[in-house]
Enzyme design. Structure first.
Site, PDB file in Angstrom:
ATOM      1  N   GLU A  34       0.907  -1.189   0.010  1.00  0.00           N
ATOM      2  CA  GLU A  34       0.213   0.081  -0.082  1.00  0.00           C
ATOM      3  C   GLU A  34       0.716   1.326  -0.082  1.00  0.00           C
ATOM      4  O   GLU A  34       1.874   1.395   0.914  1.00  0.00           O
ATOM      5  CB  GLU A  34      -0.896   0.126   1.280  1.00  0.00           C
ATOM      6  CG  GLU A  34      -1.983   1.137   1.219  1.00  0.00           C
ATOM      7  CD  GLU A  34      -2.576   1.243   2.648  1.00  0.00           C
ATOM      8  OE1 GLU A  34      -2.184   0.745   3.237  1.00  0.00           O
ATOM      9  OE2 GLU A  34      -3.576   2.133   2.608  1.00  0.00           O
ATOM     10  N   ARG A 259       4.575 -13.731   9.190  1.00  0.00           N
ATOM     11  CA  ARG A 259       5.413 -12.719   8.753  1.00  0.00           C
ATOM     12  C   ARG A 259       6.630 -12.789   9.580  1.00  0.00           C
ATOM     13  O   ARG A 259       6.688 -13.400  10.562  1.00  0.00           O
ATOM     14  CB  ARG A 259       4.792 -11.317   8.883  1.00  0.00           C
ATOM     15  CG  ARG A 259       4.208 -11.372  10.568  1.00  0.00           C
ATOM     16  CD  ARG A 259       3.563  -9.998  10.901  1.00  0.00           C
ATOM     17  NE  ARG A 259       4.421  -8.947  10.741  1.00  0.00           N
ATOM     18  CZ  ARG A 259       3.928  -7.704  10.758  1.00  0.00           C
ATOM     19  NH1 ARG A 259       2.713  -7.354  10.597  1.00  0.00           N
ATOM     20  NH2 ARG A 259       4.683  -6.661  10.549  1.00  0.00           N
ATOM     21  N   LYS A 269       4.268   0.772  10.595  1.00  0.00           N
ATOM     22  CA  LYS A 269       4.422   1.951   9.812  1.00  0.00           C
ATOM     23  C   LYS A 269       3.983   3.119  10.792  1.00  0.00           C
ATOM     24  O   LYS A 269       4.623   4.384  10.799  1.00  0.00           O
ATOM     25  CB  LYS A 269       3.490   1.874   8.760  1.00  0.00           C
ATOM     26  CG  LYS A 269       3.891   1.286   7.465  1.00  0.00           C
ATOM     27  CD  LYS A 269       2.921   1.347   6.267  1.00  0.00           C
ATOM     28  CE  LYS A 269       2.844   0.474   5.282  1.00  0.00           C
ATOM     29  NZ  LYS A 269       1.982   0.255   4.433  1.00  0.00           N
TER      30      LYS A 269
END
Length: 554
Positions: A34, A259, A269
């Site tokens: 994104e 992950r 983020k």
RNA sequence: AGAUGCGUAGCAUAAAUGGUAAUGCACCGGAUUUUGGUUCCGGGGAAAACAGUUCGAUACUGUUCGCAUCUUCCA
């Protein structure tokens, strides 16, 4: 082509099983960032898994920006993301896509679902919708909008698109199952109204699809056969499959893997952004940051990052990888590729009393003992030198293979010297060490027969260049700073994560060294010329230290 | 609490029609070395628990325990 390796990870096993049944199957993956932030160590894993898996089976990988939320996304991030992926060594060729390119198709997909009676416009407030969803233990309730007619839904949805309604007033929902134990199946939102400017489509749309009604559909449009994502999307898979089935589109298959988490690093983020905004780091590319740009600036080679991911492997277990493994991969790569040079980080002067004042010896130094093709260079040796302060002890223990009164030591690429005396100032700090050298002990032509256990690096005081070095420690003092329920991650910020050495001395061959150059400062570690370095002011970032088996006793 | 997923040395990842487990990093020891680097040799250390099936279970079944995720108009 599929290379024969001894073991397959679980994704490869699935693929090979599929390939056995359907030999014509193409392996096509995608990396779907994104564009609302910078890529970090967690993304490195996702990039490697997607690109490497496709490569292994002769397939392709698309780059697709998942830009369905105009509020947070920006073109600024698109360029940096592309730069980072390229730097990592992966190529998506001409297959660069944007979910926003599919807004038209997605809109038609939505209309199709409405027509099949499988989607409806809900006029409820966000609060009411949340309330009606119930909780994992208790089923949700169906509301009055759920049974609107197809015609009314089609009309309302079109008017949503036409901008007739304000933000938040209506949403389009999939009609799945309000009683499902999987919350994501309780009539998930497909579209919301946002009168916002999109970084690519501008003001063309005021309704935007949600992740669940964009990602899988984009996969299908692009013919992605394996949509590899992280574990958190596991619960989305039934929905992913539901949309594909009802829309009757290409059956992409979602496979989730764990992950990667690395000790002392964070990958949120939002939290990374806070460090930047609070000024605790100098930017997204601060060498302490776990971002790709930060690691690049710190000197981590792309190849090391790829090897690291390969060694970590792919599985479904939650994990926290020790940072030693990453650093080991970095050292391994740098050991093969970097030139060895001498730099003294914490200098103390050495005067060789029996060496003529105006004499300068030209010493030959091998650039990389691991790679003969890297050649050699000349470095000046003279009467006054600098050595590392910690390489001298007034009263050294036996196992200290360095300099001390009366001791011999080899100066790397130089002579063997003997410490005869030293000078201290009023505070007891050693200011000068006096030695004599053995003229017949010159490196490469030593006929002295003298043994010296220790080898020290040095620079000639009259020739050395003053420079700045920046040493880095973990950004946090805790391995998993974000894993504490009762404590904020900022409590673990390491205020000693940066140590600036404003006056180190490096050998003169480094005078014109350009930003990005990677070096080994012998016995001190691997360093990288900072992006802001210039011949007027050389700045070196410590990439990683050297391993050392020397364990001084406490 | 409901659902789903996961539980192999300190960390991570494997292999084995069911036959007492390997590799990398870390750790310990030794050899080599003009980097206490590199390289080489060696070493210790693991199946969450219980029950069942079985000649034999880490692998199959069940129960328990632990961890993760899900109740954003984020992705």
């Amino acid at each position: 082509m599929s290379e024969k390796t001894a073991s397959l990870n679980f994704i490869e096993q699935i693929i090979e099983d599929n390939l056995e049944e359907n030999p014509g199957l193409k392996v096509h993956t995608r990396f779907p960032p994104e564009p609302n932030g910078y890529l970090h160590i967690g993304h490195v894993k996702a990039i490697c898994v997607n690109f490497e898996t496709a490569k292994k089976y002769g397939g392709l990988t698309n780059l697709r920006f998942d830009d369905t939320n105009p509020t947070t996304e920006d073109t600024e991030f698109v360029d940096n993301i592309k730069k980072d992926i390229k730097w990592l060594g992966y190529d998506w060729e001409d297959r660069e896509y944007f979910a926003s390119d599919y807004f038209g198709k997605l809109y038609e997909f939505a209309r199709k679902l409405i027509s099949k009676g499988l989607a409806y416009v809900d006029d409820s407030t966000p609060e009411k919708i949340a309330e009606e969803k119930g909780s994992p233990g208790t089923p949700g309730v169906e509301n009055e909008y759920r049974n609107r007619s197809v015609e009314e839904n089609l009309d309302l949805f079109e008017r949503m698109k036409n901008g007739e309604f304000p933000d938040g007033s209506r949403v389009l929902r999939a009609k799945v199952d309000m009683a499902s134990p999987n919350m994501l199946l309780r009539d998930p939102l497909m579209y919301r109204i946002k009168h916002e400017h999109h970084h690519r489509t501008g003001d063309e749309w005021c309704i935007y699809p949600m992740y669940d009604f964009a990602h899988g559909q984009s996969d299908a449009i692009e013919g992605i056969s394996y949509s590899l994502c992280s574990l958190e999307f596991m619960h989305h898979r039934p929905l992913y499959d539901w949309f594909i089935e009802k829309l009757e589109i290409y059956p992409s298959r979602q496979i989730e893997f764990a992950r990667m988490n690395v000790a002392y690093m964070i990958t949120s983020k939002r939290k990374l952004k806070k460090l930047v905004e609070d000024g605790l780091v100098t930017g997204w590319d601060d060498p302490r940051m776990p971002t790709i740009s930060g690691m690049r600036r710190k000197g981590f080679p792309a190849a090391a990052l790829r090897t690291f991911c390969d060694k970590v492997g792919v599985a479904k277990r939650e994990n926290v990888i020790e940072i030693d493994l990453l650093e080991s991969c970095v050292r391994d790569e740098l050991n093969k590729t970097t030139a060895r040079v001498m730099a003294v980080l914490d200098p103390v002067k050495v005067v060789i009393t029996n060496y003529p004042e105006d004499k300068v010896d030209e010493m030959v130094a091998v650039n990389n003992p691991e790679d003969e093709s890297m050649g050699s260079r000349i470095i000046p040796f003279s009467r006054e030198l600098y050595i590392e302060r910690k390489d001298f002890m007034e009263d050294p223990p036996k196992k200290f293979f360095r300099l001390g009164p009366g001791r011999n030591v080899r100066l790397k690429n130089g002579y063997i010297i003997n410490c005869t005396d030293f000078v201290k100032d009023d505070n007891g700090i050693v200011t000068e060490i006096r030695c004599t050298y053995y003229p017949d002990s010159k490196s490469g032509e030593d006929t002295s027969g003298i043994k010296a256990k220790g080898v020290l690096h040095w620079v000639s005081a009259g020739h050395a260049i003053k420079a700045e070095a920046r040493l880095y420690n973990h950004l946090f003092t805790d391995e998993t700073p974000t894993a504490h329920e009762d404590r904020d991650f900022m409590e673990f910020f390491n205020h000693e994560s940066l140590e600036v050495l404003p006056a180190i001395y490096v050998e003169p061959s480094l005078k014109e060294v350009s930003p990005g150059t990677q070096l080994q400062f012998m016995r001190n570690g691997y360093f990288c010329v900072d992006s802001t370095s210039s011949p007027e002011k050389l700045i070196f970032n410590q990439t990683v230290n050297l391993k050392s088996r020397y364990k001084p006793k406490k």
